[in-house]
Design a protein around this motif. Structure first.
Motif, PDB file in Angstrom:
ATOM      1  N   ARG A 281       0.811  -1.216   0.000  1.00 35.67           N
ATOM      2  CA  ARG A 281       0.000   0.000   0.000  1.00 35.67           C
ATOM      3  C   ARG A 281       0.848   1.272   0.000  1.00 35.67           C
ATOM      4  O   ARG A 281       0.548   2.222  -0.708  1.00 35.67           O
ATOM      5  CB  ARG A 281      -0.953  -0.007   1.199  1.00 35.67           C
ATOM      6  N   TRP A 282       1.906   1.304   0.822  1.00 35.37           N
ATOM      7  CA  TRP A 282       2.714   2.518   0.881  1.00 35.37           C
ATOM      8  C   TRP A 282       3.387   2.790  -0.460  1.00 35.37           C
ATOM      9  O   TRP A 282       3.429   3.917  -0.936  1.00 35.37           O
ATOM     10  CB  TRP A 282       3.757   2.420   1.990  1.00 35.37           C
ATOM     11  N   VAL A 283       3.924   1.741  -1.049  1.00 36.15           N
ATOM     12  CA  VAL A 283       4.579   1.901  -2.348  1.00 36.15           C
ATOM     13  C   VAL A 283       3.576   2.402  -3.384  1.00 36.15           C
ATOM     14  O   VAL A 283       3.837   3.347  -4.122  1.00 36.15           O
ATOM     15  CB  VAL A 283       5.202   0.570  -2.812  1.00 36.15           C
ATOM     16  N   ASN A 284       2.418   1.775  -3.415  1.00 36.55           N
ATOM     17  CA  ASN A 284       1.419   2.119  -4.411  1.00 36.55           C
ATOM     18  C   ASN A 284       0.882   3.532  -4.238  1.00 36.55           C
ATOM     19  O   ASN A 284       0.683   4.252  -5.228  1.00 36.55           O
ATOM     20  CB  ASN A 284       0.267   1.114  -4.361  1.00 36.55           C
ATOM     21  N   ILE A 285       0.631   3.936  -3.024  1.00 36.43           N
ATOM     22  CA  ILE A 285       0.083   5.278  -2.831  1.00 36.43           C
ATOM     23  C   ILE A 285       1.118   6.347  -3.184  1.00 36.43           C
ATOM     24  O   ILE A 285       0.791   7.374  -3.781  1.00 36.43           O
ATOM     25  CB  ILE A 285      -0.442   5.473  -1.384  1.00 36.43           C
ATOM     26  N   LEU A 286       2.397   6.107  -2.863  1.00 36.59           N
ATOM     27  CA  LEU A 286       3.435   7.086  -3.202  1.00 36.59           C
ATOM     28  C   LEU A 286       3.600   7.217  -4.711  1.00 36.59           C
ATOM     29  O   LEU A 286       3.742   8.325  -5.244  1.00 36.59           O
ATOM     30  CB  LEU A 286       4.763   6.687  -2.549  1.00 36.59           C
ATOM     31  N   ILE A 287       3.568   6.090  -5.416  1.00 37.76           N
ATOM     32  CA  ILE A 287       3.704   6.129  -6.870  1.00 37.76           C
ATOM     33  C   ILE A 287       2.486   6.800  -7.498  1.00 37.76           C
ATOM     34  O   ILE A 287       2.610   7.652  -8.390  1.00 37.76           O
ATOM     35  CB  ILE A 287       3.902   4.714  -7.440  1.00 37.76           C
ATOM     36  N   ALA A 288       1.291   6.450  -7.020  1.00 39.30           N
ATOM     37  CA  ALA A 288       0.064   6.998  -7.611  1.00 39.30           C
ATOM     38  C   ALA A 288      -0.111   8.483  -7.318  1.00 39.30           C
ATOM     39  O   ALA A 288      -0.733   9.214  -8.106  1.00 39.30           O
ATOM     40  CB  ALA A 288      -1.151   6.224  -7.099  1.00 39.30           C
ATOM     41  N   VAL A 289       0.450   8.953  -6.194  1.00 36.19           N
ATOM     42  CA  VAL A 289       0.299  10.355  -5.811  1.00 36.19           C
ATOM     43  C   VAL A 289       1.277  11.252  -6.568  1.00 36.19           C
ATOM     44  O   VAL A 289       1.083  12.466  -6.634  1.00 36.19           O
ATOM     45  CB  VAL A 289       0.482  10.502  -4.286  1.00 36.19           C
ATOM     46  N   LEU A 290       2.307  10.679  -7.183  1.00 36.55           N
ATOM     47  CA  LEU A 290       3.347  11.476  -7.844  1.00 36.55           C
ATOM     48  C   LEU A 290       2.774  12.481  -8.847  1.00 36.55           C
ATOM     49  O   LEU A 290       3.103  13.665  -8.785  1.00 36.55           O
ATOM     50  CB  LEU A 290       4.354  10.542  -8.509  1.00 36.55           C
ATOM     51  N   PRO A 291       1.887  12.076  -9.778  1.00 36.92           N
ATOM     52  CA  PRO A 291       1.347  13.087 -10.710  1.00 36.92           C
ATOM     53  C   PRO A 291       0.445  14.107 -10.029  1.00 36.92           C
ATOM     54  O   PRO A 291       0.382  15.263 -10.468  1.00 36.92           O
ATOM     55  CB  PRO A 291       0.570  12.251 -11.733  1.00 36.92           C
ATOM     56  N   ILE A 292      -0.247  13.701  -8.957  1.00 35.91           N
ATOM     57  CA  ILE A 292      -1.067  14.652  -8.200  1.00 35.91           C
ATOM     58  C   ILE A 292      -0.175  15.738  -7.607  1.00 35.91           C
ATOM     59  O   ILE A 292      -0.493  16.936  -7.661  1.00 35.91           O
ATOM     60  CB  ILE A 292      -1.844  13.934  -7.087  1.00 35.91           C
ATOM     61  N   LEU A 293       0.960  15.326  -7.045  1.00 38.61           N
ATOM     62  CA  LEU A 293       1.898  16.293  -6.473  1.00 38.61           C
ATOM     63  C   LEU A 293       2.432  17.220  -7.555  1.00 38.61           C
ATOM     64  O   LEU A 293       2.576  18.435  -7.330  1.00 38.61           O
ATOM     65  CB  LEU A 293       3.049  15.558  -5.785  1.00 38.61           C
ATOM     66  N   LEU A 294       2.711  16.687  -8.733  1.00 42.04           N
ATOM     67  CA  LEU A 294       3.205  17.510  -9.834  1.00 42.04           C
ATOM     68  C   LEU A 294       2.181  18.584 -10.207  1.00 42.04           C
ATOM     69  O   LEU A 294       2.534  19.750 -10.435  1.00 42.04           O
ATOM     70  CB  LEU A 294       3.504  16.614 -11.043  1.00 42.04           C
TER      71      LEU A 294
END
Length: 503
Positions: A281-294
């Motif tokens: 879950r931690w890995v997936n949420i960090l990867i999925a949030v990357l474009p949101i942060l951008l």
């Protein structure tokens, strides 16, 4: 049918459609400012007089300027990148364990979503960004699943670092996602030694650090300000027309959120679905949030307010989330279909209600065959581009082989692009610009000045220096501030002057 064949067929089809639509738009008089800017700067790289580095060395984003040089034109770059993106999205969706009906429907709902379609037609920046972020997320998930990884880990880390380095020279805000990349790598290797994790971080971020440092050093060395590109009127980071729109439109964060929320809904549902289904879950949420942060960083820089097409980024990345956690049941597939339809309707309503950038509004009305709204901002955008096209046409008719045009390309880069040869122009980066500005009769046969009515008049160095030339009233020859020139063309926003002794 294999996924690879589907990808190629989708790419070829997108190639022909994009080419045809962009050519049709050109005949309709529409020219996206981003494409015109990269095209003008690419011409200055290829043909422009020295010092070329002054013209393009501090222009952000450099990757797209030199990418345009490599392929020959910004339209070619846009068509190739857009076709590749459509092909990758089609291949990713067709690899899902779902029926072909759902596959075709989802591809259509993403590719023909107004936000995504406008991104394909007007913004090489965000199309390239989508491709790079797609690669970064895909490589990150590949590293997190070593059993399915077909390439050596070291090579995958190098590829990840290469994609990050390019992204950071395409979107300035991407510099600030480095801590998130570090967090992703640390979460992927929780049981490895600190030496191993440090090496993985170094391999991944080394090229990005070098690229950023080299860019800042270049700006500092030649301008005395490492962040010169950030505020320069000659950089693509803030195009003057976009900045004026933001100043005049009284942006409201609440209104902006109501515009973008329907578009965000599909991606946010994808994140929730991923967290529900996936194990890491931690890995997936960090990867999925990357474009949101951008996107959050870009909004923080005030470069995306009232812009709709950039959210095509999230629509293009949604198939990657489905690949990690496929929605197998009918109700799950139906739920994603509903939110895709909502995002389609939301982006269409935002464009129809003139809540987007003037350029997006004009493009939407062109594509749907509607009359342009009477909005002041839209009319200003249309008038400015019509005037620039008239000036370019007049110069085409009257320019001799050795004649020069004194002009500031901070706001008039579309004219450089339409003339297709910067050697005709005396521009601010050239050594002779200041002498030509002071004594134009010795250097130039033509002068382009913007009038005070133009919303971006205050960016024009020529108009500011010769303020009398930019006066909105017609100039009588006996009171002409430069008696050696006559008025050749008058438009609502511009005046084109010609030297009296020019043939």
């Amino acid at each position: 049918m294999s996924n690879r064949l589907i990808s190629w067929k989708a790419s070829v089809l997108a190639l022909f459609i994009l080419s045809a639509v962009l050519v049709w738009l050109d005949f309709q008089g529409f020219l996206a400012e981003e494409m015109a800017f990269f095209g003008a700067k690419a011409l200055e790289v290829f043909y422009g007089p020295e010092p070329r580095l002054q013209a393009t060395g501090f222009v952000f984003p450099p990757v797209l300027v030199y990418g345009t040089v490599a392929v020959g034109s910004p339209i070619t770059l846009q068509v190739l990148a857009g076709a590749l993106l459509v092909g990758l999205i089609s291949r990713t969706i067709d690899s899902l364990p779902i029926s072909q009906i759902w596959c075709r429907l989802w591809i259509a709902l993403i590719v023909f979503n107004p936000a995504f379609a406008l991104m394909l037609l007007r913004s090489p920046n965000w199309v390239i960004t989508t491709l790079l972020v797609m690669g970064i997320m895909g490589l990150s998930w590949a590293i997190a699943q070593p059993k399915t990884m077909k390439l050596p880990l070291s090579l995958v880390l190098v590829l990840l670092g290469f994609a990050l380095a390019i992204l950071m020279l395409v979107r300035y805000e991407a510099w600030f996602i480095s801590p998130l990349v570090i967090a992703i790598l640390l979460s992927i290797f929780p049981k490895e030694s600190w030496g191993f994790r440090g090496t993985a971080i170094l391999v991944t971020l080394f090229m990005s650090v070098v690229a950023i440092a080299a860019w800042l050093y270049l700006n500092w060395q030649f301008t005395g300000n490492a962040f010169q590109f950030f505020n320069s009127a000659y950089s693509g980071f803030y195009l003057p027309g976009t900045e004026v729109f933001l100043q005049q439109s009284n942006p409201s964060l609440l209104l902006d959120l109501t515009i973008i929320m329907p578009l965000l809904l599909a991606y946010l549902l994808g994140i929730v679905w991923l967290l529900w289904q996936a194990k890491q879950r931690w890995v997936n949420i960090l990867i999925a949030v990357l474009p949101i942060l951008l996107i959050v960083l870009a909004i923080w820089q005030e470069t995306l307010l009232r812009e709709i097409s950039y959210l095509g980024l999230l629509l293009g990345l949604l198939p990657l989330i489905w690949q990690q956690a496929p929605p197998r049941k009918a109700w799950q597939q139906g739920l994603f279909t509903v939110v895709l339809v909502i995002s389609w309707i939301g982006s269409g309503l935002g464009l129809q209600n003139n809540q987007a950038l003037p350029e997006e509004t004009v493009l939407w009305r062109q594509l749907t065959g509607q009359k342009l709204p009477q909005s002041l901002l839209v009319q200003q955008w249309v008038q400015r581009h019509q005037d620039q096209r008239q000036i370019a046409n007049m110069l085409h008719k009257n320019l001799g082989s050795n004649q020069r045009v004194l002009m500031d390309d901070a706001i008039n880069f579309p004219i450089v692009y339409q003339i297709n040869d910067p050697r005709y122009f005396i521009l601010p980066y050239q050594y002779e610009f200041i002498p030509a500005l002071q004594q134009p009769e010795l250097f130039a046969e033509f002068i382009v000045v913007s009038k005070p009515q133009s919303p971006i008049h205050h960016w024009d160095q020529v108009s500011l220096f010769w303020s009398q030339l930019a006066d909105p009233r017609p100039i009588r020859q006996e009171v002409m501030p430069l008696s050696e020139f006559k008025s050749l063309l008058e438009t609502p926003y511009y005046r084109l002057l010609q030297r009296l002794d020019s043939p």
